[in-house]
Motif scaffolding. Sequence first.
Motif, PDB file in Angstrom:
ATOM      1  N   LEU A   1       1.025  -1.764 -30.435  1.00 43.17           N
ATOM      2  CA  LEU A   1      -0.421  -1.813 -30.158  1.00 43.17           C
ATOM      3  C   LEU A   1      -1.001  -0.412 -30.017  1.00 43.17           C
ATOM      4  CD1 LEU A   1      -1.046  -4.794 -27.697  1.00 43.17           C
ATOM      5  CD2 LEU A   1      -1.107  -4.734 -30.188  1.00 43.17           C
TER       6      LEU A   1
ATOM      7  N   LEU B   1      -7.817  -5.486 -33.563  1.00 44.27           N
ATOM      8  CA  LEU B   1      -6.616  -5.298 -32.754  1.00 44.27           C
ATOM      9  C   LEU B   1      -6.119  -6.620 -32.179  1.00 44.27           C
ATOM     10  CD1 LEU B   1      -4.599  -3.309 -31.448  1.00 44.27           C
ATOM     11  CD2 LEU B   1      -6.216  -3.071 -29.542  1.00 44.27           C
TER      12      LEU B   1
ATOM     13  N   ALA C   1      -2.474  -8.241 -32.749  1.00 45.25           N
ATOM     14  CA  ALA C   1      -1.611  -8.527 -31.606  1.00 45.25           C
ATOM     15  C   ALA C   1      -1.057  -9.946 -31.673  1.00 45.25           C
ATOM     16  CB  ALA C   1      -2.386  -8.333 -30.306  1.00 45.25           C
TER      17      ALA C   1
END
Length: 214
Positions: free
Chosen positions: A85, A155, A159
Amino acid sequence: MRDLTAVAVAAAAAGAGQVPPETTQRAVGYPALFVLVAVGALVPVIPTGALVSSAAVVAFHHQWPPYGVLLVVAVSALAAFTGDLALYWLGQRGVRSRNGSRRLEGLRARATPERLEQAQTKLDEHGVMVLVLSRLVPAGRIPVMLACLLAELPLRRFARGDAPACLAWAATYGLIGILGGSLFSEPWKGVALAVALTLLISAAPAIFRRLRRP
């Protein structure tokens, strides 16, 4: 590399009866394992697969196997996820920047145009679940991550695909550690086998490409 060496040395000493299991556990150190795997996800200088397998060997010998190895897998998966991440977030900054970034250029340098094109095709066909396979294939993680960046995946969506990928990766190398630990009564032998297997897996794609060359 020094921490990985410390694991092997401590395992060997424990197997010889020179130090108690608690000392070996401190040498592995779950916080140290977390930090090293997370940093290894950011900077490709730490053999994280070998580290996870070695930690699993030591846990197999010096803790009740199901819980010790499961904890190694959980810590490693969380660390890999955290590192991924962070790297993806840095890559997003590079994509959005007019001048790019050194981190994005570093990712491009680690992915050949051919591998990137393959990753983009698989991403179009299978979505973020291709991340699971990319984590298990040596040198497959960066091209797929770069493809996700260039496709401007948020993002949060990245994830969702990366979480099961990191868990599958950690479980795979944990199983390699269990294999090494179960074959030998001395921990250092299990560590040596686990490291050899993980390095062989990492080198397999390069060896295969050389063999295919005319």
